[in-house]
Structure formats: C-alpha cells, structure tokens
Design a protein around this motif. Structure first.
Motif, PDB file in Angstrom:
ATOM      1  N   TYR A 105       0.156  12.381   0.651  1.00 51.22           N
ATOM      2  CA  TYR A 105      -0.463  13.378   1.518  1.00 51.22           C
ATOM      3  C   TYR A 105       0.134  14.747   1.201  1.00 51.22           C
ATOM      4  CZ  TYR A 105      -1.784   9.576   4.745  1.00 51.22           C
ATOM      5  OH  TYR A 105      -2.311   8.450   5.323  1.00 51.22           O
TER       6      TYR A 105
ATOM      7  N   ARG B 299       0.829  -1.200   0.000  1.00 47.00           N
ATOM      8  CA  ARG B 299       0.000   0.000   0.000  1.00 47.00           C
ATOM      9  C   ARG B 299       0.863   1.250   0.000  1.00 47.00           C
ATOM     10  NH1 ARG B 299      -4.877  -1.597   4.255  1.00 47.00           N
ATOM     11  NH2 ARG B 299      -5.679  -3.311   2.999  1.00 47.00           N
TER      12      ARG B 299
ATOM     13  N   TYR C 177      -4.519   7.188  -2.669  1.00 48.80           N
ATOM     14  CA  TYR C 177      -3.892   6.009  -2.108  1.00 48.80           C
ATOM     15  C   TYR C 177      -4.090   4.816  -3.036  1.00 48.80           C
ATOM     16  CZ  TYR C 177      -8.601   4.903  -0.252  1.00 48.80           C
ATOM     17  OH  TYR C 177      -9.937   4.651  -0.110  1.00 48.80           O
TER      18      TYR C 177
ATOM     19  N   VAL D 153       0.142  -4.820  11.253  1.00 45.00           N
ATOM     20  CA  VAL D 153      -0.786  -4.509  12.330  1.00 45.00           C
ATOM     21  C   VAL D 153      -1.265  -3.075  12.209  1.00 45.00           C
ATOM     22  CG1 VAL D 153      -1.055  -4.305  14.826  1.00 45.00           C
ATOM     23  CG2 VAL D 153       0.353  -6.133  13.865  1.00 45.00           C
ATOM     24  N   ALA D 154      -2.576  -2.926  12.176  1.00 47.28           N
ATOM     25  CA  ALA D 154      -3.190  -1.594  12.296  1.00 47.28           C
ATOM     26  C   ALA D 154      -2.752  -0.621  11.215  1.00 47.28           C
ATOM     27  CB  ALA D 154      -2.883  -0.987  13.661  1.00 47.28           C
ATOM     28  N   ASP D 155      -2.373  -1.142  10.049  1.00 47.75           N
ATOM     29  CA  ASP D 155      -2.043  -0.242   8.929  1.00 47.75           C
ATOM     30  C   ASP D 155      -1.073   0.848   9.324  1.00 47.75           C
ATOM     31  OD1 ASP D 155      -5.339  -0.748   7.858  1.00 47.75           O
ATOM     32  OD2 ASP D 155      -3.540  -1.401   6.825  1.00 47.75           O
ATOM     33  N   THR D 156      -0.053   0.498  10.066  1.00 52.60           N
ATOM     34  CA  THR D 156       0.965   1.478  10.407  1.00 52.60           C
ATOM     35  C   THR D 156       1.619   1.983   9.143  1.00 52.60           C
ATOM     36  OG1 THR D 156       1.371   0.323  12.476  1.00 52.60           O
ATOM     37  CG2 THR D 156       3.074   1.855  11.718  1.00 52.60           C
ATOM     38  N   GLN D 157       1.666   3.298   9.006  1.00 48.81           N
ATOM     39  CA  GLN D 157       2.227   3.889   7.805  1.00 48.81           C
ATOM     40  C   GLN D 157       3.615   4.461   8.088  1.00 48.81           C
ATOM     41  OE1 GLN D 157      -0.460   6.481   5.669  1.00 48.81           O
ATOM     42  NE2 GLN D 157      -2.158   5.048   5.891  1.00 48.81           N
ATOM     43  N   TYR D 158       4.477   4.325   7.090  1.00 52.33           N
ATOM     44  CA  TYR D 158       5.851   4.777   7.191  1.00 52.33           C
ATOM     45  C   TYR D 158       6.066   5.853   6.127  1.00 52.33           C
ATOM     46  CZ  TYR D 158       6.253   0.666  10.051  1.00 52.33           C
ATOM     47  OH  TYR D 158       6.059  -0.270  11.035  1.00 52.33           O
ATOM     48  N   PHE D 159       6.602   6.972   6.564  1.00 49.58           N
ATOM     49  CA  PHE D 159       6.637   8.154   5.721  1.00 49.58           C
ATOM     50  C   PHE D 159       8.015   8.419   5.133  1.00 49.58           C
ATOM     51  CE2 PHE D 159       2.508  10.146   6.276  1.00 49.58           C
ATOM     52  CZ  PHE D 159       1.989   9.388   7.317  1.00 49.58           C
TER      53      PHE D 159
ATOM     54  N   PHE E 199      -3.861   0.489  -2.942  1.00 52.84           N
ATOM     55  CA  PHE E 199      -3.708  -0.722  -2.145  1.00 52.84           C
ATOM     56  C   PHE E 199      -2.935  -1.809  -2.888  1.00 52.84           C
ATOM     57  CE2 PHE E 199      -5.459   1.238   1.177  1.00 52.84           C
ATOM     58  CZ  PHE E 199      -6.712   0.881   1.676  1.00 52.84           C
TER      59      PHE E 199
ATOM     60  N   TYR F  96       0.651   5.821  -0.358  1.00 53.54           N
ATOM     61  CA  TYR F  96      -0.223   6.966  -0.123  1.00 53.54           C
ATOM     62  C   TYR F  96       0.514   8.256  -0.490  1.00 53.54           C
ATOM     63  CZ  TYR F  96      -2.023   3.387   3.080  1.00 53.54           C
ATOM     64  OH  TYR F  96      -2.482   2.216   3.623  1.00 53.54           O
TER      65      TYR F  96
ATOM     66  N   LEU G  67      -5.054  13.452   2.957  1.00 54.16           N
ATOM     67  CA  LEU G  67      -4.805  12.389   1.991  1.00 54.16           C
ATOM     68  C   LEU G  67      -5.232  12.827   0.591  1.00 54.16           C
ATOM     69  CD1 LEU G  67      -3.949   9.390   1.638  1.00 54.16           C
ATOM     70  CD2 LEU G  67      -6.337   8.793   2.075  1.00 54.16           C
TER      71      LEU G  67
ATOM     72  N   PHE H  42       4.051  14.399   1.263  1.00 55.53           N
ATOM     73  CA  PHE H  42       4.621  13.184   1.828  1.00 55.53           C
ATOM     74  C   PHE H  42       4.054  11.954   1.140  1.00 55.53           C
ATOM     75  CE2 PHE H  42       7.172  14.604   5.260  1.00 55.53           C
ATOM     76  CZ  PHE H  42       6.577  15.755   5.755  1.00 55.53           C
TER      77      PHE H  42
END
Lengths: 116, 114
Positions: free
Chosen positions: B35, B31, B48, B99-105, B50, B33, B45, B90
């Motif tokens: 922003y 996934r 995005y 877990v929990a759709d943790t996003q890394y920027f 998937f 994204y 947002l 970003f």
C-alpha cells in the motif's frame, strides 16, 4: 461499489471525556469491518474487527464499535480518552465476496487530538 | 509489528532512479500486500499476492512492479522514480485460513523522490 466514509477528518477531545469517531460504509455484500490505529511515525495496528458475530465489538485499549446495518455505520467509541490515544484512526471495509477477498478499502482517516 | 519487517525504513532518491522496497514476514501468512499512504487519502492498494505464483494489480499499480520471491518475501520496485511517488509505503500480510482477512502491517518505508 464498496466505500468507506469517515465523517470527521479531525476530532479533538479533552482527556477523560468520551471519544466518538464516525464511520459509514457502503457495501453490496455483508462486509467485514475494521478499525486500525496509526500512532505518529508508526505502522498500523488493528484495534478491532467485526465479522458478522456480535454487533458490539470490543477492541484493545478500551475501544469498542457497534455495527448498525440499518444505518450502515460502524462508529468507534471510548468512554474516557487518554493522552496516549492521540493518533490517526482508519475505518476499513472488506467486501467479502469472491475475488475481492483480501482487498481492504480504507477510509481517509480521522486524526484524534487529546488535550490535557 | 515485528513479524512484518520492511527495508529500508527511510529512503531519499532522485527522479529516474530505480528503487526496491523489501518486505519480509515470519507470520507464515500466504497473502501479502503493498500500500501507499498519502496525507488525507488513507491507504491505497498497489499490488497484492495471494501466493507465490499469484500477483494482482491493485488500485494504483501504474509505475510500480512487484516480485514474490518466496512465501515470506514480497518486494516492490519503482523502475523510474518520480516525485509524485513520494509517500509512506506499507507492506501487509494476511492468512487465507484466518478470519475476515485481517491484515497485519509492517512499520512502513518513507520514500522521498527529489
């Protein structure tokens, strides 16, 4: 509808004193909650996350946050501020249902200043 | 996070120009994204994705388009830039198996439209 409210746009503390950054959320579903930090001219770094396990979540750099469902709050705390904590902090909610998965909702940020 | 890179890091352009911002990741996430960040507004947002064949509009997609060229690459285009698109942009990634759709920027691209 889901939303996040950071109650203070700017917080100023002295080095060595406690930090409290306040966040309230609104979600119709059991959410996941995050705190991200953004240092000047840097990207966003994950501090900690809540995913319906323990309600007290410990993160990096001595930060922690407590999920309080009855108060719909997820405040960020640190016992003793350091100069390097000066940054902008974002409270974020992930609604955790169906097609919303992956859609993070950001608060408007709280800028933390730390005085020597 | 060096696993998510954005190019360019800074760009100044003129109204009406076409601009492309690029994002690459080595995290193996499916996934991605885009922003934008404006002072006092947090992050909003734009689009995005998937997976490579799945593109979705976010909260503020008007005036933007995206392309997912490969699982590791996601670019954002401004077809005809306007001054109110001046912002910090970003890119982020997440793993649907995580877990929990943790996003890394990524580190961000500062875009100025004159």
């Amino acid at each position: 509808a889901q939303s996040v409210t950071q109650l203070d746009s700017h917080v100023s503390v002295s080095e060595g004193t406690p930090v409290l950054l306040r966040c309230n959320y609104s979600s119709s579903y059991s959410p996941s909650l995050f705190w991200y930090v953004q240092h000047p001219n840097k990207g966003l770094q994950l501090l900690l996350k809540y995913t319906s396990a323990a309600t007290l979540v410990k993160g990096i750099n001595g930060f922690e946050a407590e999920f309080k469902k009855s108060e719909t709050s997820f405040h960020l705390t640190k016992p003793s501020a350091h100069m390097s904590d000066a940054a902008e902090y974002f409270c974020v909610v992930s609604p955790n249902y169906g097609g919303s998965q992956g859609n993070l909702i950001f608060g408007k940020g709280t800028k933390l200043s730390v005085k020597p | 996070d060096a696993d998510v890179t954005q190019t360019p890091r800074n760009r100044i352009t003129k109204t009406g120009k076409r601009i492309m911002l690029e994002c690459s990741q080595t995290k193996g996430h499916d996934r991605m994204y885009w922003y934008r960040q404006d002072p006092g507004l947090g992050l909003r947002l734009i689009y995005y994705s998937f997976d490579v064949k799945d593109i979705n509009k976010g909260e503020i997609s008007d005036g933007y388009s995206v392309s997912r060229q490969a699982q590791a690459k996601f670019s954002l285009s401004l077809e005809s830039a306007i001054p109110n698109q001046t912002a910090l942009y970003f890119c982020a990634t997440s793993d649907s198996r995580g877990v929990a759709d943790t996003q890394y920027f990524g580190p961000g691209t500062r875009l100025t439209v004159l």
